[in-house]
Design a protein around this motif. Structure first.
Motif, mmCIF file in Angstrom:
data_model
loop_
_atom_site.group_PDB
_atom_site.id
_atom_site.type_symbol
_atom_site.label_atom_id
_atom_site.label_comp_id
_atom_site.label_asym_id
_atom_site.label_seq_id
_atom_site.Cartn_x
_atom_site.Cartn_y
_atom_site.Cartn_z
ATOM 1 N N ALA A 59 0.851 -1.190 0.000
ATOM 2 C CA ALA A 59 0.000 0.000 0.000
ATOM 3 C C ALA A 59 0.888 1.242 0.000
ATOM 4 O O ALA A 59 1.709 1.434 0.903
ATOM 5 C CB ALA A 59 -0.916 0.002 1.224
ATOM 6 N N LEU A 60 0.725 2.084 -1.010
ATOM 7 C CA LEU A 60 1.566 3.263 -1.182
ATOM 8 C C LEU A 60 0.752 4.536 -1.012
ATOM 9 O O LEU A 60 -0.400 4.602 -1.439
ATOM 10 C CB LEU A 60 2.215 3.257 -2.578
ATOM 11 N N ASP A 61 1.345 5.548 -0.401
ATOM 12 C CA ASP A 61 0.750 6.883 -0.326
ATOM 13 C C ASP A 61 1.378 7.743 -1.413
ATOM 14 O O ASP A 61 2.600 7.897 -1.463
ATOM 15 C CB ASP A 61 1.007 7.518 1.047
ATOM 16 N N VAL A 62 0.535 8.312 -2.283
ATOM 17 C CA VAL A 62 1.032 9.077 -3.428
ATOM 18 C C VAL A 62 0.618 10.537 -3.298
ATOM 19 O O VAL A 62 -0.561 10.839 -3.043
ATOM 20 C CB VAL A 62 0.499 8.495 -4.756
ATOM 21 N N GLU A 64 0.884 14.766 -2.053
ATOM 22 C CA GLU A 64 0.666 15.428 -0.771
ATOM 23 C C GLU A 64 -0.640 14.992 -0.132
ATOM 24 O O GLU A 64 -0.777 14.976 1.101
ATOM 25 C CB GLU A 64 0.665 16.947 -0.965
ATOM 26 N N ALA A 65 -1.625 14.629 -0.968
ATOM 27 C CA ALA A 65 -2.912 14.188 -0.436
ATOM 28 C C ALA A 65 -2.862 12.748 0.068
ATOM 29 O O ALA A 65 -3.835 12.260 0.643
ATOM 30 C CB ALA A 65 -3.988 14.310 -1.509
ATOM 31 N N LYS A 66 -1.726 12.073 -0.147
ATOM 32 C CA LYS A 66 -1.527 10.687 0.277
ATOM 33 C C LYS A 66 -2.649 9.767 -0.226
ATOM 34 O O LYS A 66 -3.302 9.050 0.534
ATOM 35 C CB LYS A 66 -1.399 10.603 1.803
ATOM 36 N N VAL A 67 -2.871 9.840 -1.534
ATOM 37 C CA VAL A 67 -3.854 8.958 -2.166
ATOM 38 C C VAL A 67 -3.321 7.530 -2.147
ATOM 39 O O VAL A 67 -2.153 7.285 -2.428
ATOM 40 C CB VAL A 67 -4.128 9.402 -3.623
ATOM 41 N N LYS A 68 -4.181 6.582 -1.792
ATOM 42 C CA LYS A 68 -3.767 5.190 -1.681
ATOM 43 C C LYS A 68 -3.696 4.523 -3.061
ATOM 44 O O LYS A 68 -4.658 4.530 -3.811
ATOM 45 C CB LYS A 68 -4.750 4.410 -0.808
ATOM 46 N N VAL A 69 -2.534 3.978 -3.369
ATOM 47 C CA VAL A 69 -2.345 3.155 -4.562
ATOM 48 C C VAL A 69 -1.764 1.829 -4.095
ATOM 49 O O VAL A 69 -0.766 1.806 -3.375
ATOM 50 C CB VAL A 69 -1.401 3.814 -5.587
ATOM 51 N N GLU A 70 -2.400 0.734 -4.479
ATOM 52 C CA GLU A 70 -1.933 -0.590 -4.063
ATOM 53 C C GLU A 70 -1.205 -1.267 -5.219
ATOM 54 O O GLU A 70 -1.712 -1.327 -6.332
ATOM 55 C CB GLU A 70 -3.120 -1.444 -3.626
ATOM 56 N N LEU A 71 -0.014 -1.777 -4.942
ATOM 57 C CA LEU A 71 0.760 -2.523 -5.931
ATOM 58 C C LEU A 71 0.650 -4.003 -5.599
ATOM 59 O O LEU A 71 1.088 -4.449 -4.537
ATOM 60 C CB LEU A 71 2.221 -2.095 -5.929
ATOM 61 N N GLN A 72 0.033 -4.759 -6.513
ATOM 62 C CA GLN A 72 -0.118 -6.203 -6.334
ATOM 63 C C GLN A 72 1.028 -6.900 -7.069
ATOM 64 O O GLN A 72 1.310 -6.594 -8.229
ATOM 65 C CB GLN A 72 -1.462 -6.668 -6.889
ATOM 66 N N VAL A 73 1.667 -7.838 -6.384
ATOM 67 C CA VAL A 73 2.881 -8.476 -6.897
ATOM 68 C C VAL A 73 2.710 -9.994 -6.906
ATOM 69 O O VAL A 73 2.295 -10.580 -5.901
ATOM 70 C CB VAL A 73 4.106 -8.111 -6.026
ATOM 71 N N LEU A 74 3.011 -10.624 -8.033
ATOM 72 C CA LEU A 74 3.066 -12.081 -8.140
ATOM 73 C C LEU A 74 4.390 -12.438 -8.809
ATOM 74 O O LEU A 74 4.675 -11.974 -9.911
ATOM 75 C CB LEU A 74 1.887 -12.613 -8.961
ATOM 76 N N LEU A 75 5.182 -13.257 -8.128
ATOM 77 C CA LEU A 75 6.525 -13.560 -8.612
ATOM 78 C C LEU A 75 6.605 -14.989 -9.146
ATOM 79 O O LEU A 75 6.413 -15.948 -8.384
ATOM 80 C CB LEU A 75 7.549 -13.385 -7.474
ATOM 81 N N PRO A 76 6.880 -15.174 -10.440
ATOM 82 C CA PRO A 76 7.170 -16.514 -10.959
ATOM 83 C C PRO A 76 8.363 -17.107 -10.220
ATOM 84 O O PRO A 76 9.204 -16.370 -9.674
ATOM 85 C CB PRO A 76 7.498 -16.253 -12.440
ATOM 86 N N HIS A 77 8.462 -18.413 -10.195
ATOM 87 C CA HIS A 77 9.559 -19.056 -9.468
ATOM 88 C C HIS A 77 10.920 -18.608 -9.970
ATOM 89 O O HIS A 77 11.887 -18.572 -9.199
ATOM 90 C CB HIS A 77 9.440 -20.580 -9.566
ATOM 91 N N MET A 78 11.021 -18.263 -11.261
ATOM 92 C CA MET A 78 12.323 -17.880 -11.822
ATOM 93 C C MET A 78 12.569 -16.366 -11.800
ATOM 94 O O MET A 78 13.516 -15.891 -12.419
ATOM 95 C CB MET A 78 12.451 -18.413 -13.254
ATOM 96 N N TYR A 79 11.719 -15.593 -11.133
ATOM 97 C CA TYR A 79 12.039 -14.175 -10.907
ATOM 98 C C TYR A 79 13.220 -14.121 -9.934
ATOM 99 O O TYR A 79 13.246 -14.858 -8.958
ATOM 100 C CB TYR A 79 10.839 -13.435 -10.320
ATOM 101 N N PRO A 80 14.226 -13.286 -10.186
ATOM 102 C CA PRO A 80 14.266 -12.129 -11.099
ATOM 103 C C PRO A 80 14.802 -12.410 -12.512
ATOM 104 O O PRO A 80 15.033 -11.468 -13.261
ATOM 105 C CB PRO A 80 15.202 -11.175 -10.369
ATOM 106 N N GLN A 81 15.004 -13.690 -12.865
ATOM 107 C CA GLN A 81 15.445 -13.975 -14.232
ATOM 108 C C GLN A 81 14.329 -13.702 -15.239
ATOM 109 O O GLN A 81 14.598 -13.402 -16.397
ATOM 110 C CB GLN A 81 15.909 -15.434 -14.331
ATOM 111 N N VAL A 82 13.085 -13.830 -14.793
ATOM 112 C CA VAL A 82 11.944 -13.453 -15.628
ATOM 113 C C VAL A 82 11.213 -12.305 -14.936
ATOM 114 O O VAL A 82 11.411 -12.045 -13.753
ATOM 115 C CB VAL A 82 10.990 -14.653 -15.843
ATOM 116 N N ALA A 83 10.361 -11.623 -15.687
ATOM 117 C CA ALA A 83 9.718 -10.417 -15.166
ATOM 118 C C ALA A 83 8.669 -10.759 -14.109
ATOM 119 O O ALA A 83 7.991 -11.794 -14.197
ATOM 120 C CB ALA A 83 9.060 -9.642 -16.305
ATOM 121 N N PRO A 84 8.497 -9.890 -13.110
ATOM 122 C CA PRO A 84 7.414 -10.072 -12.137
ATOM 123 C C PRO A 84 6.079 -9.693 -12.760
ATOM 124 O O PRO A 84 6.030 -8.939 -13.735
ATOM 125 C CB PRO A 84 7.795 -9.091 -11.021
ATOM 126 N N GLN A 85 4.994 -10.195 -12.194
ATOM 127 C CA GLN A 85 3.648 -9.787 -12.612
ATOM 128 C C GLN A 85 3.169 -8.726 -11.629
ATOM 129 O O GLN A 85 3.014 -9.003 -10.434
ATOM 130 C CB GLN A 85 2.699 -10.988 -12.627
#
Length: 291
Positions: A59-62, A64-85
């Motif tokens: 959960a990120l605050d963006v 001055e108004a600290k608007v909530k932006v959520e970053l959802q992360v799914l990592l393949p087993h071979m990340y970081p050799q392959v890109a994250p989702q």
């Protein structure tokens, strides 16, 4: 020399430690309590089955108004050799702005070198680049309020699974439906059926959330869309999100290989103007018993 899954998972845990130090407050960094231990168990005994893919939310605050932006992360087993989702979402963004934000994020992440830990970089990029999209969203909302009422679309998804038994999976289904204001039901047993209805972006997020990281025997069999100038609530077939459990055929006790009584399920569908879905789900025309 080729990089192994074990080496990739070790790097993923290292990045999680970095992120936990960056987001120590309650609610800032969320992941299942068994996610890290399951990877650690695999690292101690790499001959066993692979652990579930690592999945978490930040959960990120963006601005001055600290608007909530959520970053959802799914990592393949071979990340970081392959890109994250990665997927960034915010209640302050309209669907189009959210799509544009994620397109830009994916482009930026794809420009980075494979092998580098990229989630920390994605976090910083979202914090630095979300504000213009949030401003555009606010402007769009102000313009829309001056126009004729915009049409809304109800989205309904019919999802089939070979079976649904596990308590933690059922809890995830119900929690996700509640969070996204979706109505419908979950039919527990064998087979398992889920119906969700609500805004399209919320249904799609539900589908994305429940089927990862490793639910293999599941598919979306049918989708319905209905447009209205009023509220989508007027088009809903279900008033809440129901837990359906029909009596199984035979006396199976606590075994997990029983088939649910689909006659009762067909009756339930017809009560909710959805009898036609039975054939779509199971490939046969449903018939009610004479009882």
């Amino acid at each position: 020399m080729a990089v192994t899954v074990k080496e990739c998972l070790e790097l993923q845990l290292l990045e999680v430690e970095m992120l936990l130090s960056m987001f120590p407050k309650r609610g800032e960094f969320s992941l299942d309590e068994d996610a890290v231990p399951s990877i650690q168990r695999y690292l101690r005994n790499a001959d066993g089955a692979l652990p579930p893919q690592l999945e978490y939310r930040i959960a990120l605050d963006v601005g001055e108004a600290k608007v909530k932006v959520e970053l959802q992360v799914l990592l393949p087993h071979m990340y970081p050799q392959v890109a994250p989702q990665l997927f960034a979402r915010s209640d302050a963004l309209h669907r189009q702005q959210q799509l544009q934000l994620n397109t830009r994020l994916a482009s930026h992440i794809s420009s980075l070198d494979s092998g580098d830990l990229r989630v920390c970089e994605a976090v910083q990029w979202v914090k630095d680049n979300s504000l213009p999209f949030l401003d555009n969203s606010k402007t769009s909302s102000e313009c829309a309020s001056k126009e004729v009422r915009v049409k809304e679309m109800l989205h309904r998804m019919w999802i089939y699974s070979h079976h649904i038994y596990r308590q933690e999976l059922r809890k995830k289904i119900f929690d996700c439906a509640k969070k996204l204001n979706l109505t419908g039901f979950c039919l527990t047993g064998k087979p398992g059926v889920i119906c969700v209805e609500g805004l399209q972006e919320n249904c799609e997020e539900f589908w994305r959330d429940i089927r990862y990281p490793n639910w293999k025997h599941i598919s979306c069999k049918h989708v319905e869309n209905m447009e209205t100038e009023g509220s989508i609530d007027d088009l809903r077939l279900f008033h809440g999100f129901e837990d359906l459990q029909f009596q199984a055929h035979g006396d199976y006790g606590l075994r997990n290989d029983y088939h649910m009584d689909l006659g009762h399920f067909l009756e339930f569908l017809k009560q909710h103007q959805s009898g036609h879905i039975f054939q779509i789900l199971f490939g046969v025309e449903g018939k009610l018993s004479d009882n």
